[in-house]
Design a protein around this motif. Structure first.
Motif, PDB file in Angstrom:
ATOM      1  N   LYS A  65     101.691  24.729  19.482  1.00 46.75           N
ATOM      2  CA  LYS A  65     101.719  26.111  19.460  1.00 46.75           C
ATOM      3  C   LYS A  65     100.515  27.269  19.822  1.00 46.75           C
ATOM      4  CE  LYS A  65     102.057  27.759  15.293  1.00 46.75           C
ATOM      5  NZ  LYS A  65     102.313  27.917  13.298  1.00 46.75           N
ATOM      6  N   THR A  66     100.943  28.180  20.295  1.00 42.67           N
ATOM      7  CA  THR A  66     100.229  29.338  20.810  1.00 42.67           C
ATOM      8  C   THR A  66     100.121  30.076  19.186  1.00 42.67           C
ATOM      9  OG1 THR A  66     101.643  30.713  22.088  1.00 42.67           O
ATOM     10  CG2 THR A  66     100.739  28.778  23.154  1.00 42.67           C
ATOM     11  N   LEU A  67      98.721  30.780  19.515  1.00 42.06           N
ATOM     12  CA  LEU A  67      98.299  31.657  19.022  1.00 42.06           C
ATOM     13  C   LEU A  67      99.659  32.659  19.032  1.00 42.06           C
ATOM     14  CD1 LEU A  67      96.224  32.830  17.232  1.00 42.06           C
ATOM     15  CD2 LEU A  67      95.172  33.901  18.863  1.00 42.06           C
ATOM     16  N   ASP A  68      99.881  32.940  19.936  1.00 47.83           N
ATOM     17  CA  ASP A  68     101.165  34.098  19.809  1.00 47.83           C
ATOM     18  C   ASP A  68     102.658  33.478  19.379  1.00 47.83           C
ATOM     19  OD1 ASP A  68     101.916  33.159  22.030  1.00 47.83           O
ATOM     20  OD2 ASP A  68     101.507  34.878  23.259  1.00 47.83           O
ATOM     21  N   GLY A  69     102.392  32.241  19.003  1.00 50.81           N
ATOM     22  CA  GLY A  69     104.110  31.509  18.345  1.00 50.81           C
ATOM     23  C   GLY A  69     104.838  31.051  19.028  1.00 50.81           C
ATOM     24  N   ASN A  70     104.690  31.234  20.602  1.00 51.75           N
ATOM     25  CA  ASN A  70     105.750  30.255  21.606  1.00 51.75           C
ATOM     26  C   ASN A  70     104.751  28.623  21.455  1.00 51.75           C
ATOM     27  OD1 ASN A  70     106.607  32.087  22.692  1.00 51.75           O
ATOM     28  ND2 ASN A  70     105.004  33.134  23.591  1.00 51.75           N
ATOM     29  N   THR A  71     105.178  27.805  22.433  1.00 52.18           N
ATOM     30  CA  THR A  71     104.007  26.874  22.971  1.00 52.18           C
ATOM     31  C   THR A  71     103.895  26.454  23.965  1.00 52.18           C
ATOM     32  OG1 THR A  71     106.929  25.498  23.378  1.00 52.18           O
ATOM     33  CG2 THR A  71     106.284  25.285  20.942  1.00 52.18           C
ATOM     34  N   MET A  72     103.435  25.415  24.327  1.00 49.78           N
ATOM     35  CA  MET A  72     102.685  25.109  25.889  1.00 49.78           C
ATOM     36  C   MET A  72     102.237  24.242  25.808  1.00 49.78           C
ATOM     37  SD  MET A  72      99.603  26.542  27.898  1.00 49.78           S
ATOM     38  CE  MET A  72      99.924  28.054  28.504  1.00 49.78           C
ATOM     39  N   THR A  73     103.902  23.064  26.915  1.00 54.02           N
ATOM     40  CA  THR A  73     102.928  22.187  27.242  1.00 54.02           C
ATOM     41  C   THR A  73     102.249  22.135  28.588  1.00 54.02           C
ATOM     42  OG1 THR A  73     105.792  21.497  26.440  1.00 54.02           O
ATOM     43  CG2 THR A  73     104.552  19.736  28.142  1.00 54.02           C
ATOM     44  N   LEU A  74     101.041  20.648  28.205  1.00 54.23           N
ATOM     45  CA  LEU A  74      99.922  20.777  29.807  1.00 54.23           C
ATOM     46  C   LEU A  74     100.786  20.097  30.624  1.00 54.23           C
ATOM     47  CD1 LEU A  74      96.773  20.593  30.710  1.00 54.23           C
ATOM     48  CD2 LEU A  74      97.307  18.161  29.479  1.00 54.23           C
TER      49      LEU A  74
END
Length: 193
Positions: A65-74
């Motif tokens: 999860k990102t700080l802004d509430g989304n997600t990120m996959t490497l």
């Protein structure tokens, strides 16, 4: 009268010893302060080190999860050069390097086809501190939250900051322990596939 002279002599000797010890300690503190002020750059982990994650091998994939509430996959960043940084808001060397990461991101990241991914060890931090840290340094690159232990073990994060330079094929080319400055960041990226 004789006892008075002995007491005064003893007090003078004690005062001289205190002055000598204080001077010695202050010199040691100045040496340590100067060493810290030099901001010794990070050092590369060699492929045969027990701390090596696997230079030349695919970077272990993750989604956070990102700080802004989304997600990120490497792995979604394949095709870009990635600076993967593990940090905490309470870490002094992390505080030292973050302005350089932001400056690099602002000036060079787009041109160099680079994404900076900063993974906060949130399980060992405080979300409010993370938000305040990001705000105080005006960080605009993605901040990911490692809310549970696990990824730190996969990447063998025993020291922070720890930074990985990942090439466009998704392979780890460099693993660096300790803080980085702008020139070092640029050098590593210039030599990255």
């Amino acid at each position: 009268m004789n006892n008075k002279k002995k007491v005064i002599s003893a007090l003078l000797i004690i005062a001289l010893v205190v002055i000598a010890v204080t001077t010695f300690i202050n010199k040691k503190l100045d040496i340590n302060k100067n060493t810290l002020d030099d901001n010794i750059p990070g050092y590369e982990v060699k492929s045969d080190s027990p701390q090596s994650v696997g230079l030349g091998k695919p970077a272990p994939d993750f989604t956070l999860k990102t700080l802004d509430g989304n997600t990120m996959t490497l792995s979604d960043l394949k095709g870009k050069k990635v600076i993967l940084n593990f940090w905490a808001s309470w870490c002094p060397p992390c505080k030292d390097e973050m302005p350089y990461f932001q400056e690099y991101y602002k000036k060079y990241a787009k041109k160099d086809n680079v994404e900076i991914v900063a993974v906060n060890l949130t399980f060992n931090d405080n979300l409010t501190n993370v938000e305040n840290f990001v705000k105080s340094y005006d960080l605009t690159f993605p901040i990911l939250l490692m809310e549970e232990e696990g990824l730190n073990l996969t990447y063998k994060i025993y020291t922070i900051p720890s930074t990985f330079m990942i090439n466009t094929k998704g392979e780890i080319e460099k693993q660096i322990l300790g803080p980085l400055d702008l020139d070092t960041l640029r050098d590593y990226i210039t030599n990255l596939e």
